[in-house]
Design a protein around this motif. Structure first.
Motif, PDB file in Angstrom:
ATOM      1  N   ASP A   1      48.873  10.060  56.060  1.00 45.23           N
ATOM      2  CA  ASP A   1      49.677  10.105  57.285  1.00 45.23           C
ATOM      3  C   ASP A   1      51.159   9.833  57.033  1.00 45.23           C
ATOM      4  O   ASP A   1      52.023  10.488  57.614  1.00 45.23           O
ATOM      5  CB  ASP A   1      49.120   9.105  58.304  1.00 45.23           C
ATOM      6  CG  ASP A   1      49.779   9.217  59.663  1.00 45.23           C
ATOM      7  OD1 ASP A   1      50.052  10.355  60.111  1.00 45.23           O
ATOM      8  OD2 ASP A   1      50.024   8.176  60.278  1.00 45.23           O
TER       9      ASP A   1
ATOM     10  N   LEU B   1      45.629   9.402  62.169  1.00 48.32           N
ATOM     11  CA  LEU B   1      47.003   9.906  62.164  1.00 48.32           C
ATOM     12  C   LEU B   1      47.841   9.305  63.279  1.00 48.32           C
ATOM     13  O   LEU B   1      47.374   9.149  64.398  1.00 48.32           O
ATOM     14  CB  LEU B   1      47.020  11.437  62.319  1.00 48.32           C
ATOM     15  CG  LEU B   1      46.336  12.259  61.230  1.00 48.32           C
ATOM     16  CD1 LEU B   1      46.451  13.740  61.567  1.00 48.32           C
ATOM     17  CD2 LEU B   1      46.927  11.974  59.855  1.00 48.32           C
TER      18      LEU B   1
ATOM     19  N   ALA C   1      42.748  10.683  56.219  1.00 54.34           N
ATOM     20  CA  ALA C   1      43.890  10.925  57.089  1.00 54.34           C
ATOM     21  C   ALA C   1      44.848   9.743  57.076  1.00 54.34           C
ATOM     22  O   ALA C   1      46.076   9.910  57.058  1.00 54.34           O
ATOM     23  CB  ALA C   1      43.412  11.210  58.518  1.00 54.34           C
ATOM     24  N   GLN C   2      44.311   8.537  57.071  1.00 57.43           N
ATOM     25  CA  GLN C   2      45.157   7.338  57.034  1.00 57.43           C
ATOM     26  C   GLN C   2      45.990   7.290  55.762  1.00 57.43           C
ATOM     27  O   GLN C   2      47.158   6.891  55.792  1.00 57.43           O
ATOM     28  CB  GLN C   2      44.279   6.082  57.143  1.00 57.43           C
ATOM     29  CG  GLN C   2      43.657   5.893  58.512  1.00 57.43           C
ATOM     30  CD  GLN C   2      42.631   4.779  58.540  1.00 57.43           C
ATOM     31  OE1 GLN C   2      41.949   4.515  57.548  1.00 57.43           O
ATOM     32  NE2 GLN C   2      42.514   4.107  59.668  1.00 57.43           N
TER      33      GLN C   2
END
Length: 279
Positions: A39, A80, A35-36
């Protein structure tokens, strides 16, 4: 806007407003590190029930539970700050009744911080979508190939060909009319995806559909080459991290067996060094 510019996460109405504009970029994610990475580049991130196959080794999405979706939703939320998170409702959590769907959707949003939920189905799910939206639950719809229905669809087949096109068109109209803020079109003929995109007033997000859709989504492990059990036609590999990872593991195993790893720089001295570099 640059990738480093500050930006607040979009709301469902912001995604809806992207209809006909700059294409919506979306990917799946199941973990905080992934997710990082996405994002800064995605408008929305979907915690897909494909996690059952990609990370848990299931043969379909049917065995995915609410607990699994919430656990992975919580992990993705930690990674996120710019993209909106949508969480899939798993099989059996919404089909029984609108009331069942609301209870489970509310739980998912409450326990993960999701901006919306996604559920599969067209005309027959319109009442449930309207029920959720009226009670403050934004819904992303999903029509075409709906993986939770593979046993009734006869497998992972293209949907909407020939005479079936009008039924799929009706499904898209139904979910848009019920209040969904966007709809995923999976594995449908490009000409039909273009027609749906032109005729409904909410964004279409394609996966195996058409470049003419209002946005695109892929399973991130597919497009990075991490999940290699099978490769659908609609997947483009933007990386080969699975091959790279296997090669790295093989190199590690060879060095361990040859006693060349760990080397001196990876071990610690018996005496405390003068500078605090030895921890």
């Amino acid at each position: 806007m640059s990738a480093t510019a500050k930006k607040t996460a979009p709301l469902p109405d912001d995604i809806r407003a992207m209809k006909g504009g700059t294409p919506i970029v979306s990917l799946t994610a199941y973990t905080t590190p992934m997710a990082q990475m996405m994002d800064a580049h995605c408008d929305l991130v979907l915690v897909g029930d494909s996690v059952g196959m990609v990370l848990h080794g299931l043969t379909s999405t049917l065995g995915v539970t609410m607990e699994m979706m919430i656990l992975h939703g919580q992990a993705v939320a930690r990674g996120l700050s710019r993209a909106m998170m949508v969480v899939d409702m798993p099989f059996g959590s919404y089909e029984e009744s609108p009331e069942q769907a609301f209870r489970n959707a509310a739980r998912i949003m409450r326990e993960t911080g999701a901006g919306a939920v996604k559920l599969e189905g067209g005309t027959h799910m319109a009442e449930t979508i309207a029920f959720l939206v009226a009670r403050g639950v934004p819904v992303m719809a999903h029509v075409g190939l709906t993986p939770q229905s593979i046993n009734t669809l006869g497998g992972y087949k293209v949907q909407g060909r020939d005479a079936a096109a009008e039924k799929l068109m009706a499904d898209a109209r139904a979910v848009a009319g019920a209040g969904a803020f966007s709809v995923v079109l999976e594995k449908v003929p490009a000409v039909l995806a273009d027609r749906i995109t032109a005729e409904i007033d909410i964004p279409t997000i394609g996966i195996g559909a058409s470049a003419g859709c209002d946005g695109q989504i892929l399973v991130v492990d597919d497009m990075l080459g991490l999940f290699t059990a099978f490769k659908p036609k609609f997947v483009k590999r933007f990386g080969n991290l699975g091959e790279d990872g296997e090669a790295a593991i093989a190199a590690y195993a060879a060095e361990v067996r040859a006693r060349t790893f760990p080397a001196e720089e990876h071990t610690f001295a018996a005496e405390t060094p003068r500078k605090a570099k030895d921890k």
